[in-house]
Design an enzyme around this catalytic site. Structure first.
Site, PDB file in Angstrom:
ATOM      1  N   ARG A  78      -5.397   4.747  -6.336  1.00 50.62           N
ATOM      2  CA  ARG A  78      -6.085   5.404  -5.222  1.00 50.62           C
ATOM      3  C   ARG A  78      -6.909   6.565  -5.782  1.00 50.62           C
ATOM      4  O   ARG A  78      -8.057   6.776  -5.400  1.00 50.62           O
ATOM      5  CB  ARG A  78      -5.063   5.942  -4.195  1.00 50.62           C
ATOM      6  CG  ARG A  78      -4.326   4.875  -3.395  1.00 50.62           C
ATOM      7  CD  ARG A  78      -5.252   4.135  -2.458  1.00 50.62           C
ATOM      8  NE  ARG A  78      -5.933   5.041  -1.532  1.00 50.62           N
ATOM      9  CZ  ARG A  78      -5.407   5.502  -0.385  1.00 50.62           C
ATOM     10  NH1 ARG A  78      -4.206   5.135  -0.012  1.00 50.62           N
ATOM     11  NH2 ARG A  78      -6.105   6.303   0.403  1.00 50.62           N
ATOM     12  N   CYS A  95       0.824  -1.217   0.000  1.00 52.34           N
ATOM     13  CA  CYS A  95       0.000   0.000   0.000  1.00 52.34           C
ATOM     14  C   CYS A  95       0.851   1.258   0.000  1.00 52.34           C
ATOM     15  O   CYS A  95       0.367   2.322  -0.354  1.00 52.34           O
ATOM     16  CB  CYS A  95      -0.928  -0.017   1.206  1.00 52.34           C
ATOM     17  SG  CYS A  95      -0.063  -0.163   2.780  1.00 52.34           S
TER      18      CYS A  95
HETATM   19  N1   CP Z   1      -1.354   4.081   1.421  1.00 53.85           N
HETATM   20  C1   CP Z   1      -1.665   5.221   2.046  1.00 53.85           C
HETATM   21  O1   CP Z   1      -2.766   5.403   2.593  1.00 53.85           O
HETATM   22  O2   CP Z   1      -0.690   6.163   2.015  1.00 53.85           O
HETATM   23  P1   CP Z   1      -0.636   7.532   2.804  1.00 53.85           P
HETATM   24  O3   CP Z   1      -0.428   7.205   4.265  1.00 53.85           O
HETATM   25  O4   CP Z   1       0.518   8.271   2.221  1.00 53.85           O
HETATM   26  O5   CP Z   1      -1.931   8.264   2.619  1.00 53.85           O
HETATM   27  N1  NVA Z   2      -0.844   0.023   8.212  1.00 53.96           N
HETATM   28  C1  NVA Z   2      -0.326   1.311   7.821  1.00 53.96           C
HETATM   29  C2  NVA Z   2      -0.927   1.755   6.535  1.00 53.96           C
HETATM   30  C3  NVA Z   2      -0.408   3.054   5.998  1.00 53.96           C
HETATM   31  C4  NVA Z   2      -1.086   3.470   4.727  1.00 53.96           C
HETATM   32  C5  NVA Z   2      -0.601   2.316   8.912  1.00 53.96           C
HETATM   33  O1  NVA Z   2      -1.692   2.310   9.469  1.00 53.96           O
HETATM   34  O2  NVA Z   2       0.305   3.108   9.228  1.00 53.96           O
END
Ligand code: CP
Ligand code: NVA
Length: 320
Positions: free
Chosen positions: A306, A278
């Site tokens: 996204r 992600c």
């Molecule tokens: N994957 C994701 O939600 O990234 P950010 O924390 O940069 O928004």
């Molecule tokens: N598991 C991570 C996802 C970040 C997009 C967090 O919560 O920090």
């Protein structure tokens, strides 16, 4: 647009919020994919969209963000609307104003609210008290926008979702839960390969198992790395999520055997198995550069999607 897409779009329009994929139907999710792909193709062909002309989205962030913040703000702009960044710490929220009152007040100003929070109950409270749509931009429990973008990306790469096997390797966290919920609805087999004590929430797994069964798919949790055998895609996330920074050093020791490296990718037994993350990635921890930068890595396609997936969600919830 297929007749089914028309029906699913209508169904999705009745939904007020996007709090969790667990409450969406497969038809709704597929309707979102269909619209996302349409918007993506049209935008790349130079079409200007006006679906959200004059509409405003409040974007509350109690945690940092790169992708979520920029993709929602750009998404609103590309649809003719506007996204307003609000740092939780700079709001009266940080000084004790309740979530419910914040929801009531913002509903008098804006047409939708996207929020990134710690407690998942905060998103539920926002949704309950806001009269405008509320979108979960990540909570400690789930990250539905991420999983929507991820399955859209997988669909683009593989041409189908049903029957694929996704091995999630690492920490059983918010991203895992949304991948479980979405995968189960879409007929993707999801196997979570996690260290002992870092399993995804048992309730989330049970719910996903029920949905998966209805779709002829499977959901399982194992501590054994051999669980990746046969996977079409290997997915990982950071070992310490936002809010768990103090546990980082301890987690690195525990999770190191679960690092996604060339050896682990080879354990899938499929040379064409994809790598997903992600992002943000902690390179050298949960994934090596070799894998993250390999031709099988689709992490930046996920990041791009996204934007497209969320634009579809914004149109479905806020247009009209
Ligand atoms: N994957 C994701 O939600 O990234 P950010 O924390 O940069 O928004
Ligand atoms: N598991 C991570 C996802 C970040 C997009 C967090 O919560 O920090």
């Amino acid at each position: 647009m297929t007749p089914q897409g028309t029906i699913t779009k209508k169904a999705a329009k009745k939904r007020k919020d996007l709090v969790s994929l667990s409450t969406m139907t497969a038809a709704e999710i597929n309707g979102t994919f269909e619209l996302a792909l349409k918007l993506k193709i049209e935008r790349k062909a130079g079409k200007v969209h006006k679906h959200l002309e004059g509409k405003n989205l409040a974007m509350i962030f109690q945690k940092p963000s790169t992708r979520t913040r920029v993709s929602f703000e750009m998404g609103m702009r590309q649809l003719g609307g506007h996204g307003m960044y609000l740092s939780g710490n700079d709001m009266q929220l940080g000084r004790g104003e309740t979530i419910a009152d914040t929801a009531r007040v913002l509903s008098r100003y804006v047409d939708g609210i996207m929020a990134r929070v710690f407690a998942h109950s905060d998103i539920e409270t926002l949704a309950k008290h806001a009269t405008v749509p509320v979108i979960n931009g990540l909570s400690d429990f789930s990250h539905p926008c991420q999983a929507l973008a991820d399955y859209l990306t997988l669909l683009e790469h593989k041409g189908k979702l049903k029957g694929l096997t996704l091995a999630y390797v690492g920490d059983g966290n918010n991203v895992t839960h949304s991948l479980l919920f979405g995968g189960a609805k879409l007929g993707v087999n999801v196997v979570c390969v996690v260290p002992k004590g870092y399993e995804p929430d048992a309730g989330a797994v049970a719910m996903a198992k029920d949905d998966a069964k209805a779709r002829g798919a499977s959901v399982s949790v194992t501590h054994d790395l051999a669980g990746v055998a046969g996977a079409d895609v290997v997915y990982t996330d950071v070992w310490a999520s936002m809010g768990q920074e103090k546990e980082h050093a301890e987690r690195v020791k525990i999770f190191m055997p679960y690092q996604i490296n060339a050896r682990l990718m080879a354990m899938t037994g499929k040379p064409d198995s994809l790598f997903m993350h992600c992002l943000p990635a902690h390179r050298g921890e949960e994934v090596t550069d070799e894998v993250a930068d390999s031709p099988n890595s689709i992490v930046f396609d996920q990041a791009e999607n996204r934007l497209h997936a969320q634009k579809a969600v914004l149109v479905q919830l806020m247009a009209g």
